[in-house]
Scaffold this motif. Structure first.
Motif, PDB file in Angstrom:
ATOM      1  N   GLY A  33       0.836  -1.196   0.000  1.00 21.26           N
ATOM      2  CA  GLY A  33       0.000   0.000   0.000  1.00 21.26           C
ATOM      3  C   GLY A  33       0.862   1.233   0.000  1.00 21.26           C
ATOM      4  N   TYR A  34       0.205   2.381  -0.194  1.00 24.85           N
ATOM      5  CA  TYR A  34       0.952   3.637  -0.203  1.00 24.85           C
ATOM      6  C   TYR A  34       0.031   4.801   0.134  1.00 24.85           C
ATOM      7  CZ  TYR A  34      -1.029   3.731  -4.930  1.00 24.85           C
ATOM      8  OH  TYR A  34      -1.881   3.683  -6.003  1.00 24.85           O
ATOM      9  N   ALA A  35       0.655   5.872   0.614  1.00 29.23           N
ATOM     10  CA  ALA A  35      -0.044   7.132   0.903  1.00 29.23           C
ATOM     11  C   ALA A  35       0.676   8.229   0.131  1.00 29.23           C
ATOM     12  CB  ALA A  35      -0.029   7.424   2.400  1.00 29.23           C
ATOM     13  N   GLU A  36      -0.023   8.819  -0.828  1.00 30.68           N
ATOM     14  CA  GLU A  36       0.568   9.873  -1.651  1.00 30.68           C
ATOM     15  C   GLU A  36       0.498  11.200  -0.914  1.00 30.68           C
ATOM     16  OE1 GLU A  36      -1.851   9.560  -5.169  1.00 30.68           O
ATOM     17  OE2 GLU A  36      -0.568   7.976  -6.004  1.00 30.68           O
ATOM     18  N   TYR A  37       1.506  12.035  -1.149  1.00 25.68           N
ATOM     19  CA  TYR A  37       1.560  13.320  -0.471  1.00 25.68           C
ATOM     20  C   TYR A  37       2.158  14.399  -1.361  1.00 25.68           C
ATOM     21  CZ  TYR A  37       6.524  12.258   0.189  1.00 25.68           C
ATOM     22  OH  TYR A  37       7.855  11.950  -0.026  1.00 25.68           O
ATOM     23  N   GLU A  50      -3.880   4.067  -0.692  1.00 22.55           N
ATOM     24  CA  GLU A  50      -4.388   2.859  -1.352  1.00 22.55           C
ATOM     25  C   GLU A  50      -3.706   1.620  -0.791  1.00 22.55           C
ATOM     26  OE1 GLU A  50      -5.046   1.130  -5.840  1.00 22.55           O
ATOM     27  OE2 GLU A  50      -5.092   3.273  -5.441  1.00 22.55           O
ATOM     28  N   VAL A  51      -4.501   0.588  -0.566  1.00 18.09           N
ATOM     29  CA  VAL A  51      -3.992  -0.724  -0.188  1.00 18.09           C
ATOM     30  C   VAL A  51      -4.238  -1.645  -1.376  1.00 18.09           C
ATOM     31  CG1 VAL A  51      -4.269  -2.690   1.382  1.00 18.09           C
ATOM     32  CG2 VAL A  51      -4.429  -0.340   2.269  1.00 18.09           C
ATOM     33  N   LEU A  52      -3.205  -2.341  -1.814  1.00 14.26           N
ATOM     34  CA  LEU A  52      -3.361  -3.237  -2.960  1.00 14.26           C
ATOM     35  C   LEU A  52      -4.289  -4.398  -2.596  1.00 14.26           C
ATOM     36  CD1 LEU A  52      -0.707  -1.579  -3.504  1.00 14.26           C
ATOM     37  CD2 LEU A  52      -0.230  -3.366  -5.149  1.00 14.26           C
ATOM     38  N   GLY A  57      -7.647  -5.860   4.249  1.00 16.77           N
ATOM     39  CA  GLY A  57      -8.103  -6.547   5.453  1.00 16.77           C
ATOM     40  C   GLY A  57      -6.993  -7.070   6.340  1.00 16.77           C
ATOM     41  N   GLN A  58      -5.755  -6.617   6.109  1.00 14.16           N
ATOM     42  CA  GLN A  58      -4.610  -7.095   6.890  1.00 14.16           C
ATOM     43  C   GLN A  58      -3.979  -5.998   7.745  1.00 14.16           C
ATOM     44  OE1 GLN A  58      -1.791  -9.244   4.431  1.00 14.16           O
ATOM     45  NE2 GLN A  58      -3.423 -10.066   3.157  1.00 14.16           N
ATOM     46  N   GLY A  59      -4.673  -4.869   7.895  1.00 15.37           N
ATOM     47  CA  GLY A  59      -4.154  -3.779   8.727  1.00 15.37           C
ATOM     48  C   GLY A  59      -3.119  -2.905   8.049  1.00 15.37           C
ATOM     49  N   VAL A  60      -2.971  -3.048   6.743  1.00 14.34           N
ATOM     50  CA  VAL A  60      -1.973  -2.261   6.020  1.00 14.34           C
ATOM     51  C   VAL A  60      -2.323  -0.779   6.051  1.00 14.34           C
ATOM     52  CG1 VAL A  60      -0.901  -1.835   3.765  1.00 14.34           C
ATOM     53  CG2 VAL A  60      -1.274  -4.183   4.544  1.00 14.34           C
ATOM     54  N   GLY A  61      -3.586  -0.434   5.800  1.00 18.97           N
ATOM     55  CA  GLY A  61      -3.994   0.961   5.792  1.00 18.97           C
ATOM     56  C   GLY A  61      -3.775   1.632   7.134  1.00 18.97           C
ATOM     57  N   SER A  62      -4.168   0.972   8.207  1.00 20.93           N
ATOM     58  CA  SER A  62      -3.978   1.542   9.544  1.00 20.93           C
ATOM     59  C   SER A  62      -2.498   1.671   9.884  1.00 20.93           C
ATOM     60  CB  SER A  62      -4.671   0.679  10.600  1.00 20.93           C
ATOM     61  OG  SER A  62      -6.061   0.721  10.416  1.00 20.93           O
ATOM     62  N   GLY A  63      -1.721   0.661   9.527  1.00 23.43           N
ATOM     63  CA  GLY A  63      -0.279   0.724   9.772  1.00 23.43           C
ATOM     64  C   GLY A  63       0.362   1.865   9.008  1.00 23.43           C
ATOM     65  N   LEU A  64      -0.074   2.034   7.779  1.00 25.77           N
ATOM     66  CA  LEU A  64       0.448   3.113   6.944  1.00 25.77           C
ATOM     67  C   LEU A  64       0.061   4.474   7.525  1.00 25.77           C
ATOM     68  CD1 LEU A  64       2.039   3.548   4.330  1.00 25.77           C
ATOM     69  CD2 LEU A  64      -0.088   3.282   3.082  1.00 25.77           C
ATOM     70  N   CYS A  83      -6.876  13.353   1.904  1.00 22.34           N
ATOM     71  CA  CYS A  83      -7.271  11.945   1.759  1.00 22.34           C
ATOM     72  C   CYS A  83      -8.273  11.583   2.858  1.00 22.34           C
ATOM     73  CB  CYS A  83      -6.034  11.062   1.868  1.00 22.34           C
ATOM     74  SG  CYS A  83      -6.413   9.316   2.023  1.00 22.34           S
ATOM     75  N   GLN A  84      -9.438  11.094   2.459  1.00 20.53           N
ATOM     76  CA  GLN A  84     -10.479  10.752   3.427  1.00 20.53           C
ATOM     77  C   GLN A  84     -10.062   9.629   4.378  1.00 20.53           C
ATOM     78  OE1 GLN A  84     -13.456  12.296   4.222  1.00 20.53           O
ATOM     79  NE2 GLN A  84     -12.400  13.847   3.026  1.00 20.53           N
ATOM     80  N   PHE A  85      -9.197   8.731   3.927  1.00 24.40           N
ATOM     81  CA  PHE A  85      -8.746   7.654   4.809  1.00 24.40           C
ATOM     82  C   PHE A  85      -7.912   8.230   5.951  1.00 24.40           C
ATOM     83  CE2 PHE A  85      -5.921   4.371   6.343  1.00 24.40           C
ATOM     84  CZ  PHE A  85      -6.809   3.345   6.599  1.00 24.40           C
ATOM     85  N   ILE A  86      -6.977   9.116   5.623  1.00 27.24           N
ATOM     86  CA  ILE A  86      -6.132   9.717   6.660  1.00 27.24           C
ATOM     87  C   ILE A  86      -6.988  10.585   7.584  1.00 27.24           C
ATOM     88  CG2 ILE A  86      -4.183  11.277   7.111  1.00 27.24           C
ATOM     89  CD1 ILE A  86      -3.311   8.546   5.948  1.00 27.24           C
ATOM     90  N   ALA A  87      -7.908  11.366   7.026  1.00 23.62           N
ATOM     91  CA  ALA A  87      -8.803  12.184   7.859  1.00 23.62           C
ATOM     92  C   ALA A  87      -9.619  11.294   8.798  1.00 23.62           C
ATOM     93  CB  ALA A  87      -9.723  13.024   6.986  1.00 23.62           C
TER      94      ALA A  87
END
Length: 110
Positions: A33-37, A50-52, A57-64, A83-87
């Motif tokens: 996954g990655y977080a663009e900035y 984005e998580v590939l 479902g493996q906690g990648v987004g939260s870890g990122l 980004c709505q996920f980070i917000a």
């Protein structure tokens, strides 16, 4: 589990891919996954996370999210969570709210 399926128990490794303007999470050597900035004078503006599919479902987004917010804090920078996920992560984890300016808090309803 087949050998081609990433193991959710393997730790995530994080890196800052400055050329692509994104923080990346890798698991078992694969991009997970990655977080663009975008970089502003005193802030990191997160525009997309984005998580590939193989890693959902493996906690990648939260870890990122934890990693990128920790990086902003370590660099002494504020966060602009376009980004709505980070917000959303900041809404659920108010210990990161201090990274967001009062004007951005109003704009992103934090």
């Amino acid at each position: 589990m087949s050998s081609s399926t990433p193991s959710s128990s393997s730790p995530l490794a994080f890196s800052d891919n400055e050329a692509l303007h994104r923080f990346e999470a890798h698991r078992d050597g694969q991009l997970a996954g990655y977080a663009e900035y975008n970089v502003h004078p005193d802030a990191l503006m997160f525009t997309h996370t984005e998580v590939l599919p193989a890693f959902e479902g493996q906690g990648v987004g939260s870890g990122l999210a934890r990693h990128v917010l920790g990086e902003a804090r370590a660099r002494g920078m504020s966060v602009i969570p376009v980004c709505q996920f980070i917000a959303g992560y900041i809404r659920k984890h108010p210990e990161y709210l201090d990274l967001v300016s009062p004007a951005s808090r109003r704009a992103f309803q934090l």
